[in-house]
Design an enzyme around this catalytic site. Structure first.
Site, PDB file in Angstrom:
ATOM      1  CG  ASP A 202      -6.380  -1.724  -4.765  1.00 41.19           C
ATOM      2  OD1 ASP A 202      -7.096  -1.165  -3.418  1.00 41.19           O
ATOM      3  OD2 ASP A 202      -5.589  -1.460  -5.019  1.00 41.19           O
TER       4      ASP A 202
ATOM      5  CB  SER B  22      -1.318   0.122   1.096  1.00 43.42           C
ATOM      6  OG  SER B  22      -1.840   1.041   0.777  1.00 43.42           O
TER       7      SER B  22
ATOM      8  CG  HIS C  58      -5.861  -2.168  -0.984  1.00 47.47           C
ATOM      9  ND1 HIS C  58      -5.014  -1.383  -1.980  1.00 47.47           N
ATOM     10  CD2 HIS C  58      -5.175  -1.486   0.137  1.00 47.47           C
ATOM     11  CE1 HIS C  58      -4.186  -0.263  -1.536  1.00 47.47           C
ATOM     12  NE2 HIS C  58      -3.803  -0.890  -0.076  1.00 47.47           N
TER      13      HIS C  58
END
Length: 396
Positions: free
Chosen positions: A254, A163, A305
């Site tokens: 995502d 991330s 994600h």
């Protein structure tokens, strides 16, 4: 503005502090010597990391993982983070459990289990780009310490991150490679760090403003080429200049980007169409940066994600580890971009998509939208994700 990341990141860190099968406890290292140099967390506490020492034929190999957790882009936002684990190393537990790609269990992590493995605590709110008045950065301070602890002798090395840490990996990849001139193989892996601009989709201006604010508040433009015409925190504008071999692991759906950067700017009846358009934009953008044999991209159609810290995902998706292994250990992988491989989707993620499908249909019926066209679009999206668990494996 950017602090909606706090809850999921805190949940992730709870997972890291909870023992599961195949994980083991690793002590934290507080780098107190960096404080006098100005390399500190948002609350002034020292930078920190967890280090698992390598052994056997992995003793001279290193995998460095940059934690994620979003960004802050204002005084109030960064102040809020100082009272959480993403703004203060003082609030982190003294040890964390390493699992999945960080695990020392050979059955779980066969390729890197005996490497030196480092997980860097994320506490500067800027994808490891925050710079103090003294010119110090947490990333630089920790790398200096790791080099002194043996990383300077690395034969093989990986810089990775998830991330916001995945974006940090993109920003620091070539710099990491430069630290290890004697290493025979250095590559980088970004897990869900490829945030797209999608300038033709709703909310593009807000996405630009978010990165503008982050860049300005943390003074990142001193270190990254940045103009009003080129938003250089969007990975698309950075990747083309990276010289170090890179592997991107992404979802074409995502869920964080969709929820926080796209769904909030559209009416309920356009969710399915936005998902379809996002998927097309993500794959198109990734294809545009797959411009050399040293760039590998694995993009799938599961609604998620992040991958490295999901035990179910890692356990039930051996193709994921296979692709990472193939790209890292091969000098000329047989593929550049692998699209639409649904073998990585676990039953949990497929169920999430089914639940969303039911919710979308209910929303569309409630708002009495022109259902024919929209439901057809919805069907396209859901067929992509759920047609069959084996899915489609198209390699380019």
């Amino acid at each position: 503005m950017a602090d909606h990341w706090l809850r999921p990141l805190i949940c992730l860190l709870i997972v890291m502090s909870t023992q599961v099968h195949g994980s083991h406890l690793v002590d934290i290292t507080l780098l107190k010597s960096a404080v006098s140099k100005g390399a500190v967390c948002l609350d002034g506490s020292p930078p920190a990391y967890f280090l698992q020492k390598g052994s056997g034929d992995g003793a001279d190999n290193w995998l460095v993982y940059l934690e994620g957790g979003g960004w802050c882009a204002s005084h109030d936002g960064c102040d809020q983070r100082t009272r959480t684990v993403v703004g203060s190393s003082n609030l982190r537990k003294g040890a964390a459990y390493f699992g999945q790609i960080l695990s020392s269990d050979q059955t779980i992590n066969p390729d890197f289990y005996n490497w030196n493995i480092v997980s860097v605590v994320y506490c500067d709110g800027s994808s490891y780009m925050e710079t103090s008045k003294e010119g110090a950065r947490i990333f630089d301070a920790i790398m200096e310490d790791l080099l002194a602890k043996g990383m300077k002798n690395a034969k093989n090395a990986i810089l990775s991150g998830g991330s916001a840490g995945g974006l940090g990996t993109i920003l620091h990849c070539d710099g990491f490679r430069a630290l290890l001139p004697s290493a025979s193989r250095v590559k980088c892996i970004s897990d869900s760090g490829f945030f797209i601009h999608a300038k033709d989709l709703p909310g593009a201006k807000k996405r630009e403003q978010l990165f503008d604010f982050i860049t300005a508040y943390h003074n990142i433009n001193k270190f990254v080429l940045y103009t009003k015409k080129i938003q250089c925190l969007f990975p698309k504008n950075i990747v083309k200049d990276i010289q170090t071999p890179f592997f991107f692991l992404e979802s074409a759906f995502d869920d964080h980007q969709l929820k926080k950067h796209f769904f909030q700017t559209i009416p309920p009846g356009e969710v399915a169409l936005t998902m379809k358009d996002f998927r097309a934009a993500m794959i198109k953008t990734l294809q545009e940066v797959a411009n050399s044999k040293t760039t590998g991209i694995f993009v799938h159609s599961c609604y998620r994600h992040g991958h490295f810290y999901d035990r179910e995902f890692w356990k039930n998706s051996p193709v994921l580890g296979d692709k990472i292994k193939e790209h890292y250990f091969s000098d000329d992988p047989t593929w550049k971009i692998c699209v639409d491989n649904l073998k990585v989707c676990t039953p949990t993620h497929l169920q999430i998509m089914k639940d969303y499908r039911a919710t979308f249909i209910k929303e569309l019926q409630e708002v009495k939208s022109s259902s024919t066209g929209i439901l057809f679009t919805l069907a396209i999206v859901m067929v992509t994700c759920m047609k069959e668990k084996g899915g489609i494996n198209r390699q380019n």
